[in-house]
Write a protein that holds these residues in place. Structure first.
Motif, PDB file in Angstrom:
ATOM      1  N   PRO A   1     -34.359  11.862 -22.391  1.00 32.79           N
ATOM      2  CA  PRO A   1     -33.246  12.784 -22.594  1.00 32.79           C
ATOM      3  C   PRO A   1     -32.944  13.600 -21.344  1.00 32.79           C
ATOM      4  O   PRO A   1     -33.778  13.749 -20.455  1.00 32.79           O
ATOM      5  N   THR A   2     -31.735  14.112 -21.293  1.00 33.60           N
ATOM      6  CA  THR A   2     -31.372  15.099 -20.280  1.00 33.60           C
ATOM      7  C   THR A   2     -31.500  16.467 -20.925  1.00 33.60           C
ATOM      8  O   THR A   2     -30.823  16.770 -21.914  1.00 33.60           O
ATOM      9  N   VAL A   3     -32.383  17.269 -20.370  1.00 35.76           N
ATOM     10  CA  VAL A   3     -32.769  18.545 -20.954  1.00 35.76           C
ATOM     11  C   VAL A   3     -32.389  19.657 -19.978  1.00 35.76           C
ATOM     12  O   VAL A   3     -32.698  19.571 -18.793  1.00 35.76           O
ATOM     13  N   MET A   4     -31.724  20.685 -20.485  1.00 35.78           N
ATOM     14  CA  MET A   4     -31.244  21.761 -19.624  1.00 35.78           C
ATOM     15  C   MET A   4     -31.763  23.106 -20.109  1.00 35.78           C
ATOM     16  O   MET A   4     -31.725  23.410 -21.311  1.00 35.78           O
ATOM     17  N   VAL A   5     -32.256  23.912 -19.179  1.00 42.49           N
ATOM     18  CA  VAL A   5     -32.674  25.290 -19.450  1.00 42.49           C
ATOM     19  C   VAL A   5     -31.838  26.200 -18.570  1.00 42.49           C
ATOM     20  O   VAL A   5     -31.796  26.018 -17.347  1.00 42.49           O
ATOM     21  N   THR A   6     -31.160  27.155 -19.174  1.00 40.31           N
ATOM     22  CA  THR A   6     -30.292  28.056 -18.427  1.00 40.31           C
ATOM     23  C   THR A   6     -30.751  29.500 -18.585  1.00 40.31           C
ATOM     24  O   THR A   6     -31.202  29.916 -19.654  1.00 40.31           O
ATOM     25  N   ALA A   7     -30.611  30.253 -17.503  1.00 41.23           N
ATOM     26  CA  ALA A   7     -30.900  31.678 -17.495  1.00 41.23           C
ATOM     27  C   ALA A   7     -29.718  32.415 -16.894  1.00 41.23           C
ATOM     28  O   ALA A   7     -28.850  31.815 -16.253  1.00 41.23           O
ATOM     29  N   LEU A   8     -29.675  33.716 -17.096  1.00 39.48           N
ATOM     30  CA  LEU A   8     -28.660  34.592 -16.495  1.00 39.48           C
ATOM     31  C   LEU A   8     -27.243  34.245 -16.942  1.00 39.48           C
ATOM     32  O   LEU A   8     -26.292  34.452 -16.205  1.00 39.48           O
TER      33      LEU A   8
ATOM     34  N   LEU B   1     -41.064  28.077 -12.882  1.00 34.41           N
ATOM     35  CA  LEU B   1     -41.192  26.626 -13.026  1.00 34.41           C
ATOM     36  C   LEU B   1     -40.682  25.899 -11.795  1.00 34.41           C
ATOM     37  O   LEU B   1     -41.275  24.897 -11.363  1.00 34.41           O
ATOM     38  N   LEU B   2     -39.598  26.386 -11.214  1.00 34.96           N
ATOM     39  CA  LEU B   2     -39.115  25.786  -9.976  1.00 34.96           C
ATOM     40  C   LEU B   2     -40.126  25.983  -8.849  1.00 34.96           C
ATOM     41  O   LEU B   2     -40.397  25.051  -8.073  1.00 34.96           O
ATOM     42  N   ALA B   3     -40.696  27.167  -8.766  1.00 37.42           N
ATOM     43  CA  ALA B   3     -41.677  27.453  -7.716  1.00 37.42           C
ATOM     44  C   ALA B   3     -42.927  26.602  -7.874  1.00 37.42           C
ATOM     45  O   ALA B   3     -43.576  26.234  -6.883  1.00 37.42           O
ATOM     46  N   ALA B   4     -43.267  26.297  -9.128  1.00 40.65           N
ATOM     47  CA  ALA B   4     -44.459  25.480  -9.392  1.00 40.65           C
ATOM     48  C   ALA B   4     -44.212  24.000  -9.141  1.00 40.65           C
ATOM     49  O   ALA B   4     -45.153  23.196  -9.182  1.00 40.65           O
ATOM     50  N   GLY B   5     -42.960  23.616  -8.906  1.00 36.77           N
ATOM     51  CA  GLY B   5     -42.645  22.212  -8.651  1.00 36.77           C
ATOM     52  C   GLY B   5     -42.707  21.334  -9.881  1.00 36.77           C
ATOM     53  O   GLY B   5     -43.000  20.134  -9.779  1.00 36.77           O
ATOM     54  N   LEU B   6     -42.410  21.898 -11.053  1.00 36.21           N
ATOM     55  CA  LEU B   6     -42.439  21.113 -12.284  1.00 36.21           C
ATOM     56  C   LEU B   6     -41.506  19.916 -12.186  1.00 36.21           C
ATOM     57  O   LEU B   6     -40.358  20.041 -11.732  1.00 36.21           O
ATOM     58  N   ARG B   7     -41.988  18.767 -12.603  1.00 32.77           N
ATOM     59  CA  ARG B   7     -41.190  17.548 -12.620  1.00 32.77           C
ATOM     60  C   ARG B   7     -41.227  16.926 -14.014  1.00 32.77           C
ATOM     61  O   ARG B   7     -42.255  16.972 -14.697  1.00 32.77           O
ATOM     62  N   PRO B   8     -40.135  16.324 -14.459  1.00 27.41           N
ATOM     63  CA  PRO B   8     -40.148  15.673 -15.766  1.00 27.41           C
ATOM     64  C   PRO B   8     -40.933  14.371 -15.729  1.00 27.41           C
ATOM     65  O   PRO B   8     -40.922  13.647 -14.726  1.00 27.41           O
ATOM     66  N   ARG B   9     -41.605  14.064 -16.806  1.00 23.74           N
ATOM     67  CA  ARG B   9     -42.324  12.791 -16.921  1.00 23.74           C
ATOM     68  C   ARG B   9     -41.383  11.673 -17.358  1.00 23.74           C
ATOM     69  O   ARG B   9     -41.655  10.502 -17.109  1.00 23.74           O
ATOM     70  N   GLN B  10     -40.319  12.037 -18.061  1.00 21.89           N
ATOM     71  CA  GLN B  10     -39.288  11.079 -18.445  1.00 21.89           C
ATOM     72  C   GLN B  10     -37.963  11.818 -18.514  1.00 21.89           C
ATOM     73  O   GLN B  10     -37.919  13.041 -18.593  1.00 21.89           O
ATOM     74  N   GLY B  11     -36.875  11.071 -18.439  1.00 19.61           N
ATOM     75  CA  GLY B  11     -35.574  11.693 -18.531  1.00 19.61           C
ATOM     76  C   GLY B  11     -35.260  12.589 -17.340  1.00 19.61           C
ATOM     77  O   GLY B  11     -35.772  12.401 -16.233  1.00 19.61           O
ATOM     78  N   THR B  12     -34.426  13.572 -17.569  1.00 17.18           N
ATOM     79  CA  THR B  12     -33.918  14.462 -16.528  1.00 17.18           C
ATOM     80  C   THR B  12     -34.052  15.903 -16.987  1.00 17.18           C
ATOM     81  O   THR B  12     -33.815  16.223 -18.156  1.00 17.18           O
ATOM     82  N   LEU B  13     -34.418  16.775 -16.064  1.00 10.92           N
ATOM     83  CA  LEU B  13     -34.570  18.196 -16.342  1.00 10.92           C
ATOM     84  C   LEU B  13     -33.617  18.971 -15.437  1.00 10.92           C
ATOM     85  O   LEU B  13     -33.618  18.772 -14.216  1.00 10.92           O
ATOM     86  N   ILE B  14     -32.797  19.827 -16.039  1.00 11.73           N
ATOM     87  CA  ILE B  14     -31.824  20.635 -15.298  1.00 11.73           C
ATOM     88  C   ILE B  14     -32.144  22.110 -15.508  1.00 11.73           C
ATOM     89  O   ILE B  14     -32.316  22.553 -16.650  1.00 11.73           O
ATOM     90  N   PHE B  15     -32.220  22.852 -14.411  1.00 10.83           N
ATOM     91  CA  PHE B  15     -32.379  24.304 -14.462  1.00 10.83           C
ATOM     92  C   PHE B  15     -31.135  24.945 -13.856  1.00 10.83           C
ATOM     93  O   PHE B  15     -30.675  24.534 -12.783  1.00 10.83           O
ATOM     94  N   SER B  16     -30.612  25.971 -14.524  1.00 15.02           N
ATOM     95  CA  SER B  16     -29.421  26.651 -14.010  1.00 15.02           C
ATOM     96  C   SER B  16     -29.555  28.154 -14.135  1.00 15.02           C
ATOM     97  O   SER B  16     -29.958  28.670 -15.189  1.00 15.02           O
ATOM     98  N   PHE B  17     -29.206  28.861 -13.052  1.00 13.12           N
ATOM     99  CA  PHE B  17     -29.007  30.305 -13.093  1.00 13.12           C
ATOM    100  C   PHE B  17     -27.493  30.505 -13.207  1.00 13.12           C
ATOM    101  O   PHE B  17     -26.760  30.327 -12.231  1.00 13.12           O
ATOM    102  N   ASN B  18     -27.025  30.879 -14.370  1.00 17.23           N
ATOM    103  CA  ASN B  18     -25.596  30.767 -14.672  1.00 17.23           C
ATOM    104  C   ASN B  18     -24.738  31.801 -13.947  1.00 17.23           C
ATOM    105  O   ASN B  18     -24.037  31.469 -13.003  1.00 17.23           O
ATOM    106  N   ASN B  19     -24.772  33.037 -14.384  1.00 18.92           N
ATOM    107  CA  ASN B  19     -23.895  34.042 -13.766  1.00 18.92           C
ATOM    108  C   ASN B  19     -24.640  34.736 -12.623  1.00 18.92           C
ATOM    109  O   ASN B  19     -25.006  35.906 -12.690  1.00 18.92           O
TER     110      ASN B  19
END
Length: 313
Positions: A35-42, A57-75
């Motif tokens: 799956p494509t999974v998205m986590v948004t903040a702000l 999580l970005l600083a820790a270098g988290l990577r998905p084991r399957q699918g795609t992971l999207i992180f967004s700082f919105n506003n």
């Protein structure tokens, strides 16, 4: 709640995440189906607890084991405008980012609509979305699951917080979590919005980390061992579902509460007076009425929702 409540945690410096698939948006590909999974903040610029979790999580270098992971700082522009002397002003720049999703076919003329146009293709790509929010007032955490059965079922799989709120959205405009397939019963897409608690309580960061970890594991893009061991908190013994039936708004900003009300307080008897809007009494319409995110304990503007009323289901 004072105009300058204490901030109990450090705000992250997010400028290091400016460069990505789009400004402040990072797309992490596993190279494997999933799956494509998205986590948004702000989504609101002064709701920072989620940004702490995503930054970590970005600083820790988290990577998905399957699918795609999207992180967004919105506003992000609203976040960068934060002034501790007037901390609530950085909720937005021109308008509420979380009310524009029903009119993205119109010209983008504000900071928020222009940013939404950038975020939009990533939201449309997502199969599963978690939008991290917090609250102006000291209320207990809530999971806003939208009006559909699929949202409630997904919130139950996450397993926390105690209260799952079913609602039909916001009268002022479509929220991101209701956009596109997220709001369609037949679509496999699903979205949740977590209100982690008061904006600047350290406990809100704890909730944001816990729910983000649970969400990512539930989607299957990562395993529990990939995440910080101390993020997961004990599950509540049970969860309850509250369906919002009424949104009570003040006509001229003159609502006066009968007393101080707590978030998720249950009022036992129908007809209980909650307060007066000018000379008109506002009462509970049924027994065991739940007060969802009451904002009636602070100064109000005309048209602002002072409390949502919900029924336990």
């Amino acid at each position: 709640m004072t105009d300058t409540p204490p901030i109990e945690y450090a705000f992250p410096d997010l400028r290091r995440w400016e460069k990505g698939a789009a400004p402040y948006i990072h797309v992490l590909e596993s190279g494997k189906p999933g799956p494509t999974v998205m986590v948004t903040a702000l989504t609101h610029g002064n709701e920072v607890s989620g940004a702490v979790a995503v930054d970590a999580l970005l600083a820790a270098g988290l990577r998905p084991r399957q699918g795609t992971l999207i992180f967004s700082f919105n506003n992000i522009d609203a976040y960068h405008s934060f002034d501790p002397k007037t901390p609530f002003k950085s909720r937005m720049v021109d308008e509420d980012f979380n009310r524009v999703w029903g009119r993205l076919d119109q010209p983008a003329t504000t900071v928020e609509t222009r940013r939404a146009e950038i975020v939009r293709p990533f939201v449309e790509r997502a199969d599963l979305l978690l939008d991290l929010h917090s609250m102006h007032d000291d209320c207990v955490p809530l999971m806003l699951a939208g009006p559909l059965d699929k949202g409630t079922a997904f919130a139950k799989k996450i397993g926390t917080p105690i209260d799952i709120i079913r609602d039909a959205g916001h009268a002022a405009g479509m929220r991101m979590r209701d956009y596109g397939g997220f709001g369609e019963p037949a679509s496999p897409k699903n979205a949740l919005l977590i209100e982690t608690g008061q904006h600047w309580r350290a406990s809100s960061v704890t909730v944001a980390k816990d729910v983000t970890a649970r969400f990512l594991v539930e989607t299957g893009v990562v395993e529990a061992a990939d995440l910080p061991a101390d993020w997961r908190q004990p599950s509540p013994p049970t969860q309850r579902v509250v369906e919002v039936t009424h949104a009570i708004a003040t006509q001229r900003g003159n609502f006066v509460a009968a007393r101080h009300f707590e978030g998720q307080e249950v009022i036992a008897k129908a007809g209980t007076v909650l307060g007066h809007d000018d000379d008109e009494a506002v009462t509970t319409p049924y027994d065991n009425c739940v007060l969802v995110m009451p904002s009636s304990n602070r100064p109000l503007r005309p048209g602002v929702t002072v409390v949502r009323l919900g029924r336990l289901i």
